[in-house]
Design an enzyme around this catalytic site. Structure first.
Site, PDB file in Angstrom:
ATOM      1  N   TYR A   1       6.858 -48.699  58.941  1.00 59.64           N
ATOM      2  CA  TYR A   1       7.619 -47.396  59.249  1.00 59.64           C
ATOM      3  C   TYR A   1       7.652 -46.685  57.893  1.00 59.64           C
ATOM      4  CZ  TYR A   1      12.278 -44.731  60.516  1.00 59.64           C
ATOM      5  OH  TYR A   1      13.640 -44.761  60.314  1.00 59.64           O
TER       6      TYR A   1
ATOM      7  N   ARG B   1      19.803 -52.449  63.156  1.00 57.67           N
ATOM      8  CA  ARG B   1      20.975 -51.693  61.595  1.00 57.67           C
ATOM      9  C   ARG B   1      22.073 -52.530  61.291  1.00 57.67           C
ATOM     10  NH1 ARG B   1      18.972 -45.717  63.487  1.00 57.67           N
ATOM     11  NH2 ARG B   1      17.791 -46.768  65.512  1.00 57.67           N
TER      12      ARG B   1
END
Length: 255
Positions: free
Chosen positions: A88, A129
């Site tokens: 990422y 998250r």
């Protein structure tokens, strides 16, 4: 016969990337492919062919585990290129490189936004998250999972503030990169307390070992966005979180 796609487009927002840990932990190759190569090459190539303005949504993750605090756009970052999160982090860094190379070499009008943690309604309930984790766990009467000692910090911006920032950047005459985030800084334990206040004072916390390469601090310096874009976030965590909770509560009840 393949028919050409005829598009009338003058603005391209490249937002496509599976950003949550659920994706980059379990599908790192697709994570880096979707955003950097070939994802960004395809969208930048389209912008070049049709003369559209292109906005790249990069990330605060380009700063890695930062040695500078708060982080300015001039900071080059402290990233582990072979770590479990690097698909990422490095994917976004590569996308920034491609964007600037298309600008310099191909004359594409580009904009780069570095987005810090964002939350709001309609997020995936189980995307891994931290805000959606805590909210979903508290609503389901599960313990909130804190990784490590909970003293690592993040800054949380409400989604409407981010959208306003992206639009301001796209319509400006500035390339960037620009940090788009809320400078309000919270430890994970402080975030858990805000979620408890909002949802259920009886919620509990469960500690688990931290994940590899987890940044210790994350806070944007947004001086540049304030001065050049006239943008700053308006929604505090205590104002925005209940709006997200209302949406999550309805969807969890529907389960």
């Amino acid at each position: 016969v393949v028919e050409p796609i005829l598009l009338e487009v003058d603005r391209i927002y490249h937002l496509a990337c599976p950003a949550s840990p659920v994706h980059y932990k379990y599908n790192p190759i697709k994570t880096i492919i979707s955003f950097s190569t070939p994802g960004s090459i395809h969208t930048l190539g389209l912008a070049k062919r049709i003369g559209a303005r292109f906005l790249l949504t990069s990330t605060s993750e380009v700063y890695g585990d930062p040695l500078e605090h708060p982080q300015k756009e001039t900071y080059w970052g402290h990233v582990n290129p072979i770590g479990v999160r690097s698909c990422y982090d490095e994917g976004k860094r590569t996308a920034e490189t491609l964007t600037m190379d298309y600008h310099r070499g191909g004359g594409v009008a580009v904009r780069i936004a570095r987005i810090f943690n964002t939350y709001g309604p309609r997020m995936c309930l189980d995307d891994g998250r931290v805000v959606s984790n805590f909210v979903a766990q508290a609503l389901r009467k599960h313990p909130m999972t804190v990784y490590g000692d909970g003293k690592q910090t993040r800054s949380f911006q409400y989604v409407s503030d981010l959208v306003a920032g992206l639009m301001a950047l796209m319509e400006s005459e500035h390339i960037g990169p620009f940090n788009l985030g809320n400078p309000g800084e919270f430890t994970m334990l402080e975030l858990a307390e805000v979620v408890k206040e909002t949802i259920d004072p009886m919620s509990t916390i469960e500690f688990k070992p931290n994940t590899a390469d987890d940044p210790h601090m994350r806070k944007p310096d947004i001086t540049k966005a304030k001065q050049l874009l006239g943008w700053e976030p308006k929604v505090s965590l205590k104002e925005g979180l209940p709006l997200m909770v209302t949406d999550f509560r309805k969807r969890i009840l529907d389960e």
